[in-house]
Design a protein around this motif. Structure first.
Motif, mmCIF file in Angstrom:
data_model
loop_
_atom_site.group_PDB
_atom_site.id
_atom_site.type_symbol
_atom_site.label_atom_id
_atom_site.label_comp_id
_atom_site.label_asym_id
_atom_site.label_seq_id
_atom_site.Cartn_x
_atom_site.Cartn_y
_atom_site.Cartn_z
ATOM 1 N N LYS A 1 -23.393 76.296 38.153
ATOM 2 C CA LYS A 1 -22.516 77.459 38.342
ATOM 3 C C LYS A 1 -23.007 78.389 39.451
ATOM 4 O O LYS A 1 -22.355 79.393 39.755
ATOM 5 C CB LYS A 1 -22.415 78.254 37.033
ATOM 6 C CG LYS A 1 -21.781 77.503 35.879
ATOM 7 C CD LYS A 1 -21.716 78.384 34.642
ATOM 8 C CE LYS A 1 -21.079 77.669 33.468
ATOM 9 N NZ LYS A 1 -21.027 78.544 32.254
ATOM 10 N N ASN A 2 -24.163 78.064 40.009
ATOM 11 C CA ASN A 2 -24.767 78.935 41.031
ATOM 12 C C ASN A 2 -24.948 80.364 40.512
ATOM 13 O O ASN A 2 -24.646 81.343 41.208
ATOM 14 C CB ASN A 2 -23.910 78.967 42.305
ATOM 15 C CG ASN A 2 -24.102 77.736 43.159
ATOM 16 O OD1 ASN A 2 -24.358 76.654 42.631
ATOM 17 N ND2 ASN A 2 -23.986 77.884 44.461
ATOM 18 N N GLU A 3 -25.453 80.468 39.296
ATOM 19 C CA GLU A 3 -25.643 81.805 38.729
ATOM 20 C C GLU A 3 -26.973 81.919 37.991
ATOM 21 O O GLU A 3 -27.541 80.924 37.536
ATOM 22 C CB GLU A 3 -24.484 82.170 37.797
ATOM 23 C CG GLU A 3 -24.384 81.318 36.552
ATOM 24 C CD GLU A 3 -23.225 81.712 35.660
ATOM 25 O OE1 GLU A 3 -22.160 82.088 36.203
ATOM 26 O OE2 GLU A 3 -23.375 81.646 34.418
ATOM 27 N N ILE A 4 -27.442 83.142 37.912
ATOM 28 C CA ILE A 4 -28.700 83.437 37.239
ATOM 29 C C ILE A 4 -28.488 84.628 36.306
ATOM 30 O O ILE A 4 -27.866 85.623 36.694
ATOM 31 C CB ILE A 4 -29.816 83.798 38.243
ATOM 32 C CG1 ILE A 4 -30.092 82.630 39.190
ATOM 33 C CG2 ILE A 4 -31.101 84.196 37.514
ATOM 34 C CD1 ILE A 4 -31.021 82.995 40.339
ATOM 35 N N LEU A 5 -29.007 84.525 35.104
ATOM 36 C CA LEU A 5 -28.971 85.641 34.173
ATOM 37 C C LEU A 5 -30.259 86.445 34.334
ATOM 38 O O LEU A 5 -31.353 85.931 34.088
ATOM 39 C CB LEU A 5 -28.854 85.141 32.725
ATOM 40 C CG LEU A 5 -28.937 86.214 31.639
ATOM 41 C CD1 LEU A 5 -27.749 87.171 31.733
ATOM 42 C CD2 LEU A 5 -29.017 85.578 30.247
ATOM 43 N N LEU A 6 -30.122 87.685 34.773
ATOM 44 C CA LEU A 6 -31.281 88.569 34.902
ATOM 45 C C LEU A 6 -31.486 89.302 33.589
ATOM 46 O O LEU A 6 -30.577 89.967 33.090
ATOM 47 C CB LEU A 6 -31.060 89.579 36.041
ATOM 48 C CG LEU A 6 -30.838 89.022 37.447
ATOM 49 C CD1 LEU A 6 -30.608 90.162 38.431
ATOM 50 C CD2 LEU A 6 -32.029 88.170 37.887
ATOM 51 N N THR A 7 -32.676 89.157 33.025
ATOM 52 C CA THR A 7 -32.970 89.795 31.731
ATOM 53 C C THR A 7 -33.995 90.921 31.855
ATOM 54 O O THR A 7 -34.212 91.665 30.914
ATOM 55 C CB THR A 7 -33.489 88.752 30.727
ATOM 56 O OG1 THR A 7 -34.647 88.108 31.280
ATOM 57 C CG2 THR A 7 -32.420 87.713 30.427
ATOM 58 N N THR A 8 -34.634 91.017 33.025
ATOM 59 C CA THR A 8 -35.577 92.107 33.270
ATOM 60 C C THR A 8 -34.978 92.973 34.362
ATOM 61 O O THR A 8 -35.088 92.676 35.550
ATOM 62 C CB THR A 8 -36.948 91.575 33.721
ATOM 63 O OG1 THR A 8 -37.459 90.699 32.712
ATOM 64 C CG2 THR A 8 -37.930 92.719 33.931
ATOM 65 N N THR A 9 -34.287 94.039 33.970
ATOM 66 C CA THR A 9 -33.583 94.893 34.926
ATOM 67 C C THR A 9 -33.975 96.353 34.726
ATOM 68 O O THR A 9 -34.488 96.735 33.673
ATOM 69 C CB THR A 9 -32.066 94.774 34.757
ATOM 70 O OG1 THR A 9 -31.694 95.298 33.471
ATOM 71 C CG2 THR A 9 -31.613 93.320 34.848
ATOM 72 N N LYS A 10 -33.706 97.171 35.734
ATOM 73 C CA LYS A 10 -34.036 98.598 35.657
ATOM 74 C C LYS A 10 -33.237 99.288 34.562
ATOM 75 O O LYS A 10 -33.733 100.189 33.884
ATOM 76 C CB LYS A 10 -33.760 99.263 37.009
ATOM 77 C CG LYS A 10 -34.198 100.722 37.066
ATOM 78 C CD LYS A 10 -34.000 101.305 38.446
ATOM 79 C CE LYS A 10 -34.473 102.753 38.489
ATOM 80 N NZ LYS A 10 -34.300 103.351 39.841
ATOM 81 N N THR A 11 -31.992 98.858 34.375
ATOM 82 C CA THR A 11 -31.120 99.477 33.368
ATOM 83 C C THR A 11 -31.358 98.910 31.969
ATOM 84 O O THR A 11 -30.788 99.395 31.000
ATOM 85 C CB THR A 11 -29.648 99.262 33.738
ATOM 86 O OG1 THR A 11 -29.368 97.851 33.758
ATOM 87 C CG2 THR A 11 -29.334 99.864 35.099
ATOM 88 N N LYS A 12 -32.194 97.848 31.897
ATOM 89 C CA LYS A 12 -32.497 97.168 30.634
ATOM 90 C C LYS A 12 -31.272 96.480 30.036
ATOM 91 O O LYS A 12 -31.227 96.201 28.843
ATOM 92 C CB LYS A 12 -33.128 98.144 29.622
ATOM 93 C CG LYS A 12 -34.461 98.705 30.093
ATOM 94 C CD LYS A 12 -35.128 99.576 29.033
ATOM 95 C CE LYS A 12 -36.467 100.099 29.533
ATOM 96 N NZ LYS A 12 -37.145 100.959 28.547
#
Length: 214
Positions: A175-186
């Motif tokens: 799918k050419n996608e990544i799930l970001l789980t460590t973000t500034k907004t949490k």
């Protein structure tokens, strides 16, 4: 950051040592918030501890109304108004958390801050970065990591700490996608990458030395 219930951390006396009282508050921050927030508070409140030590201010009872004015005045010699406002804000939260009765502290208004602007990288500089990255020999693992990282930063618009925290399990190559789980907004969010970046990611995954991509 808004700090909530502090009843369990309240000091029993205004004669407590300044350092001990601040350390209690920092311990509370460490328990309730992220490691980054803890380190941030420890650094800035540590500055106040050192300042008090130099002026032989030992107990919280030694802190009179003019102490905060003196502290601000001294900081003006080396600090921006933004830094001063952050430190005074931390002192206010510390005083509330530890139940110190310093009404004058809470009457101090923020200093006027200089607005900062962030400039985007111009096309000329971006092209130089791209050209340099293309010259990297990806047979070397470090070069592969650098190249993949730059491509991801450009494709996704993610922050560098978010890219460095990408877990392989959260990458959907089809799918050419990544799930970001460590973000500034949490808050988790999905970002997308181009096909040429996908090939770099596939190669990086093969050579990855942990469950993180980079």
């Amino acid at each position: 950051i808004v700090f909530g219930d502090w009843s369990s951390d309240v000091c029993s006396s205004d004669l407590m040592q300044i350092k001990e009282s601040i350390e209690r508050y920092i311990s509370y921050v460490k328990r309730q918030f992220s490691l980054g927030t803890y380190r941030y508070y420890k650094s800035h409140l540590g500055h106040f501890i050192l300042w008090c030590d130099k002026r032989a201010l030992q107990t919280t009872d030694d802190i009179k109304y003019y102490v905060f004015d003196d502290y601000i005045s001294d900081m003006k010699q080396t600090c921006s108004n933004a830094t001063i406002n952050k430190r005074i804000g931390m002192l206010k939260r510390w005083s509330i958390n530890q139940a110190h009765d310093w009404p004058y502290l809470h009457q101090i208004k923020k200093l006027k801050e200089r607005k900062t602007t962030f400039h985007m990288i111009d096309h000329k500089t971006m092209n130089k970065i791209k050209k340099y990255v293309l010259t990297l020999n990806t047979d070397e693992y470090n070069n592969l990591v650098y190249k993949t990282m730059v491509h991801l930063l450009i494709d996704t618009g993610a922050r560098i700490n978010e890219v460095l925290s990408i877990e392989i399990k959260n990458i959907a190559l089809k799918k050419n996608e990544i799930l970001l789980t460590t973000t500034k907004t949490k808050s988790d969010r999905i970002v997308y990458f181009r096909n040429d970046t996908r090939e770099l990611i596939k190669e990086t995954i093969k050579k990855s030395r942990s469950h993180f991509l980079l």
